[in-house]
Scaffold this active site. Structure first.
Site, PDB file in Angstrom:
ATOM      1  N   GLU A 179       0.807  -1.225   0.000  1.00  0.00           N
ATOM      2  CA  GLU A 179       0.000   0.000   0.000  1.00  0.00           C
ATOM      3  C   GLU A 179       0.843   1.280   0.000  1.00  0.00           C
ATOM      4  O   GLU A 179       0.790   2.073   0.959  1.00  0.00           O
ATOM      5  CB  GLU A 179      -0.960   0.005   1.194  1.00  0.00           C
ATOM      6  N   GLU A 367      -5.259  -8.634   0.886  1.00  0.00           N
ATOM      7  CA  GLU A 367      -5.968  -8.254   2.112  1.00  0.00           C
ATOM      8  C   GLU A 367      -7.430  -8.025   1.790  1.00  0.00           C
ATOM      9  O   GLU A 367      -7.761  -7.386   0.789  1.00  0.00           O
ATOM     10  CB  GLU A 367      -5.436  -6.945   2.721  1.00  0.00           C
TER      11      GLU A 367
HETATM   12  O1  IFM Z   1      -4.263  -2.963   9.178  1.00  0.00           O
HETATM   13  C1  IFM Z   1      -4.213  -2.454   7.878  1.00  0.00           C
HETATM   14  C2  IFM Z   1      -3.028  -3.021   7.132  1.00  0.00           C
HETATM   15  O2  IFM Z   1      -1.831  -2.782   7.787  1.00  0.00           O
HETATM   16  C3  IFM Z   1      -2.942  -2.402   5.761  1.00  0.00           C
HETATM   17  N1  IFM Z   1      -4.194  -2.505   5.063  1.00  0.00           N
HETATM   18  C4  IFM Z   1      -5.389  -2.108   5.754  1.00  0.00           C
HETATM   19  C5  IFM Z   1      -5.455  -2.787   7.112  1.00  0.00           C
HETATM   20  C6  IFM Z   1      -6.741  -2.345   7.848  1.00  0.00           C
HETATM   21  O3  IFM Z   1      -6.758  -0.965   8.024  1.00  0.00           O
END
Ligand code: IFM
Length: 459
Positions: A179, A367
């Site tokens: 990210e 994710e």
């Molecule tokens: O916890 C975070 C993660 O570190 C990166 N993506 C989003 C998740 C939830 O906010």
């Protein structure tokens, strides 16, 4: 890409859905969020150690000093994954554990930890997927400008080669950044995340140096013989009736990373909009060729779409520099504990859009998940909200596969409740509950359900 709010898919059909053979099922975490052991075995300080100690930056002054104590309890956590039947585990390496100052001497004891973790995973038939950078920048590098200093890109590539040199004989899949949008625009443009700087120009230069670091790291990993190399982006479809507003936010959220990575160019509308903050002189000849070094896999982190409406007089949202006149939010949907709307159709649209606009790169959901205010009752956690969130999103992912998306796997965020950055420990994303006072782990109902999904390779 923009979408109209009316668009939706039939996600309610509860017929049996099977995923393709070989589909990878797993879970994800990140070093600073779970490891703890912040001062053990020669680990150097990171920007998150500094930021979390800065009054007012993180909820209730929480820090990652202990977190889930995964550094010491990793055998138990691997055993939980084995018992759930997970195929794969995505974790990140802490750069300051491996190279305490971010360049120069390597800390072998830091590498030893990841060595032990990888061996434990393999002994339990779980395939490791490594992320090299999930936001815990060595503080020494930040003191020299962090991601706004071009030199960092070469340091990142050196670190990638060091990590691969130690683990590459057993780890096939490597992702460079997690990210980069968050690193750049939460970290440098809006001050919400470490290092806490709030200057739009710094946000754009950080974004570019993150991308350059990614490109150089891809080259370094390939030179060391890495089999599969990729990057993970947080992508959000943008919903809005006002097309220019939605296009602009799509550029600032999605295309600013997708286009340089996968087309070798920055999107013209984003370049133009950002000219009020920067002349882009940090982009040097040859950078875009480096950044668009071919990758084998694009990691997609999806949580929710962005809903935007044109509204005159609205100040810019600091995480989207140049977004004045646009109001964010207002989706007509249930919300998670983060206040994020639950809109699974956005995942289908996102995966189909990636397949259409950036064809040829296999996708993996690195994710997806949700925070809810879970409680342990008689040793159980009935997290029906999360379970239905996951169910809806898996149906949405399946719809995208049926529509032609080359989706290879799904990694739930997160294995464990953990340190949710500026929110500290008050937001719980895990499918496994962590009692931070005792470090007791309790698989939630969603974990048991997910385990069944994995076993059946379907819903
Ligand atoms: O916890 C975070 C993660 O570190 C990166 N993506 C989003 C998740 C939830 O906010």
């Amino acid at each position: 890409m923009t979408m109209s709010a009316e668009k939706s898919y039939d996600l309610q059909d509860s017929g049996v859905l099977r995923f393709p053979e070989g589909f990878v099922w797993g879970a994800a975490t990140a070093a600073y969020q779970i490891e703890g052991a912040a001062r053990d075995d020669g680990r150097g300080p990171s920007v998150w150690d500094t930021f979390s100690r800065t009054p007012g930056k993180v909820h209730a002054g929480h820090t990652g000093d202990v977190a889930c104590d995964h550094y010491h309890r990793y055998p138990e956590d691997v055993a939980i994954m084995r018992d759930l039947g997970l195929h794969s585990y995505r974790f990140s390496i802490s750069w300051p554990r491996v190279q305490p100052d971010g360049s120069g001497p390597v800390n072998p004891r830091g590498l030893d930890f990841y060595d032990r973790l990888v061996d434990e995973l393999l002994a339990n038939d779980i395939t490791p997927i490594v992320t090299l950078y999930h936001w815990d920048l060595p503080q020494t590098l930040e003191d020299r400008g962090g991601w706004t200093n071009r030199e960092i890109a070469a340091h990142f590539a050196d670190y990638a080669a060091i990590a691969h040199g130690r683990l590459g004989d057993r780890v096939e899949t490597w992702t460079t950044l997690n990210e980069p949008w968050c690193s750049a625009f939460l970290g440098y443009a809006s001050g919400i995340h470490a290092p806490g700087l709030a200057d739009p120009a710094l946000g754009f230069s950080a974004a570019h140096h993150l991308l350059l670091g990614h490109g150089l790291a891809v080259q370094a990993l390939r030179a060391s013989g890495a089999a599969t190399v990729g990057v993970t982006l947080n992508l959000s479809p943008v919903i809005g009736d006002d097309t220019p507003a939605a296009e602009l936010v799509d550029g600032l959220q999605n295309r600013i990373f997708l286009d340089p990575l996968l087309r070798g160019e920055y999107p013209a509308d984003v370049v133009e909009r950002a000219r009020r903050f920067t002349d882009w002189s940090f982009v040097h000849d040859g950078d875009l060729e480096t950044i668009s070094e071919p990758i084998d896999l694009l990691g997609v982190n999806y949580y929710h779409p962005q809903t935007v409406t044109a509204r005159s007089g609205e100040p810019a949202n600091p995480v989207y520099p140049g977004s004045e006149g646009i109001a964010f939010g207002g989706a007509d949907a249930p919300q998670t504990a983060m206040g994020w709307p639950v809109q699974p159709f956005g995942l289908t649209d996102l995966l189909l859009r990636l397949s259409r606009d950036y064809p040829g790169t296999p996708l993996i959901i690195t994710e997806n998940g949700a925070a809810f205010d879970d409680v342990v009752e008689d040793g159980e956690v009935h997290d029906t909200g999360r379970l239905s969130y996951l169910d809806g999103h898996l149906r949405a992912a399946h719809a995208a596969i049926e529509g032609g998306a080359d989706l290879r796997g799904y990694l739930v965020w997160s294995l464990l409740d953990n340190f949710e950055w500026a929110e500290g420990y008050r937001k719980r994303f895990g499918v496994v509950h962590v009692d931070y006072a005792t470090q007791r782990r309790t698989p939630k109902d969603s974990a048991l359900w997910y385990s069944e999904v994995v076993r059946r390779n379907g819903l």
